[in-house]
Design an enzyme around this catalytic site. Sequence first.
Site, mmCIF file in Angstrom:
data_model
loop_
_atom_site.group_PDB
_atom_site.id
_atom_site.type_symbol
_atom_site.label_atom_id
_atom_site.label_comp_id
_atom_site.label_asym_id
_atom_site.label_seq_id
_atom_site.Cartn_x
_atom_site.Cartn_y
_atom_site.Cartn_z
ATOM 1 N NE ARG A 82 -3.805 -2.337 0.420
ATOM 2 C CZ ARG A 82 -4.823 -2.594 1.244
ATOM 3 N NH1 ARG A 82 -5.165 -1.715 2.154
ATOM 4 N NH2 ARG A 82 -5.488 -3.725 1.133
ATOM 5 C CD GLU A 114 -3.357 3.171 2.638
ATOM 6 O OE1 GLU A 114 -3.138 3.184 3.864
ATOM 7 O OE2 GLU A 114 -4.330 2.591 2.126
ATOM 8 N NE ARG A 163 -5.941 2.463 12.438
ATOM 9 C CZ ARG A 163 -7.155 2.006 12.200
ATOM 10 N NH1 ARG A 163 -7.537 0.872 12.750
ATOM 11 N NH2 ARG A 163 -7.978 2.648 11.416
ATOM 12 C CG HIS A 164 -2.219 2.869 8.473
ATOM 13 N ND1 HIS A 164 -2.826 3.647 9.430
ATOM 14 C CD2 HIS A 164 -3.208 2.405 7.669
ATOM 15 C CE1 HIS A 164 -4.130 3.675 9.212
ATOM 16 N NE2 HIS A 164 -4.390 2.930 8.159
ATOM 17 C CD GLU A 217 -10.208 -2.791 8.893
ATOM 18 O OE1 GLU A 217 -9.634 -3.643 8.202
ATOM 19 O OE2 GLU A 217 -10.098 -1.567 8.738
ATOM 20 C CB SER A 266 -12.042 -4.751 5.290
ATOM 21 O OG SER A 266 -13.081 -4.054 4.649
ATOM 22 N NE ARG A 321 -4.500 -2.465 11.313
ATOM 23 C CZ ARG A 321 -5.137 -1.574 10.560
ATOM 24 N NH1 ARG A 321 -6.464 -1.509 10.585
ATOM 25 N NH2 ARG A 321 -4.463 -0.769 9.762
#
Length: 626
Positions: free
Chosen positions: A398, A400, A406-407, A549, A552, A600
């Site tokens: 990712r 991002e 948490r990323h 979370e 998903s 996670r």
Amino acid sequence: MSMEEAAAAATPAAEELTNQIGALATSITEAKTAKQPKDEWDPLLQQMLALKLQYKQETGKDYHAPSKKQESKPKGENTQVASDKNKEKRAKKAEEKRLKEDKKRKQREERELREREKLEKLNAASNEDWSHVFGDAPMIQSVSKTEGGAGRWTKIGDLNKDMEGKEVLVRGFLHTTRGVGKMSFCLLRSSLYTVQCVAFESKGGDGKAEIPSAMIKYMTGVPVESIVDVQGILTVPEKPVDGATQSDVEIQVTKFHCVNKATAAMPFQMEDACRPDLVKETDIGAYDHDAKEEMGRVGQETRLDHRWIDLRTPANQSIFRVQSMICTLFREYLLSQNFIEIHTPKLLSGASEGGADVFTLDYFGKPACLSMSPQLHKQMAAACGGFERVFEIGPVFRAENSNTRRHLCEFTGLDLEMAISEHYDEVLDVLGELFVNIFDGLKERCGQELERVREQHGFDDLQYLEKTLKIDYATGCQMLRDAGIDQGDYDDLSTENEKKLGGIVKEKYNTDFYIMDKYPLSVRPFYTMPDPNNPKLSNSYDVFIRGQEILSGAQRVHEPKLLVERAAAWGIDVETISSYVDSFRNGALPHGGGGIGLERVVMLYLGLPNIRKSSMFPRDPRRICP
């Protein structure tokens, strides 16, 4: 007293005053000596002061007590006696000094003798070949194999008091070492386990091995974190050994060899890296890469810069064993439910899920990217390819620019996809049972690892129900509003509100783990099946641990026409996903699935404050090494 004072004091009046003052002074002195109260002798003092004033008026001078005459000692015989006595004293002192110096000289000679003997002993020991007992071992280059092979070594974790008296050979990292007189103590570490090793200088005999002083010196001088082989007799100490996991035993060393010496300076001390957390950090919000380190503690960035050393701590050894077991339990359960494991490509010609947060690259002159999800390919395999139930454990990328706790830019995805018969609840039932099976398995198989983590990063055991709790999105939003928190039924949940909802669910249902479904369609990917009863909702779901979370998923759109409509609604150029849409034109099973972030799950199950602690070599916007 001067001559003038003597003349003045010679008058009858002055002499009388002198006598009176002297008598009063004597009386006052006697009263003080007898410790009489001041009010008894104070009148005498006042009378004496008045007489001194009268004396000054009479003579014109201050009164001074007459000095005592020193009696002259007759010379002759007495002087000779005193001289003889002094001579005797001087002679006695001279003799005492001589004896003291003789004693010092003898002590010095004895000390020098001991040093010479010690040096001779060391020289003799150095000239003797002790390589079979201690020293640097030859480099292991697979030259030959000994009888017994690897079976000669005993795992440190297997050492126990039932093996008392047995000779053992162990290998590990030299955690600590110290010398105390003629003894050497060291703590040997292998994976999660440590054992104390003790060597005593000994001449041998009576069945005991000879331990030269040079071996004690060598053991004490080997750098910490070197790899060593220790051979000796396993004994049971009178008291448990503090700081060792194998506290009920210790090794009486007979041989000590360094297999590989640590030559570089340690960037931090292992004792500091193993210290328990002082306070519990938050597990949400921004992550500060430049946070200052506390005295005596090792900061997260320093740990990651030298991850190969940081991984040696018992807590980290345990974290990644727990991570491995989660993958094992994930695979075991799904295989038992007739899933098959697949491996999808990570090089794509377009962006996974039609998104923009991808790492782009040149693929032989053509634009390409790294997969940000195996989503499209696992759908092709399960629904279009006829495998019906598939799963994959693999990397996910990712792009991002999220510097949070948490990323990550690369993580391990645990993905599954399955055909459904009539309702996506079939997927939720599998997910609920899957996670309960994982949680039960961790308690059953990773007890020691969980305790090692808890020793450094204290955490509460995860609470979960035998049948997983499921609530819908609207219910979750209402629970937040009932708690005074602003949350709309069709608004996306913020990380903070997710965390707050987790606390509310825990208080009401006594569970840290639950599923929430029926999310707003507007916040889900284009391939999510809309809710047939409410066009604003979707047949989608998230799974939560401790209010965050970890999965998903959704029922997927398997009709090509609807898939094109949903892509258009998202503004996605259908040409960029044509191969994906085309895969559904030849018949596709109704299906659903989900993607789990492994790091996670580990982070939240163990109550860790930062996902970088559950990623072996994390990749975030500011870190791409080691």
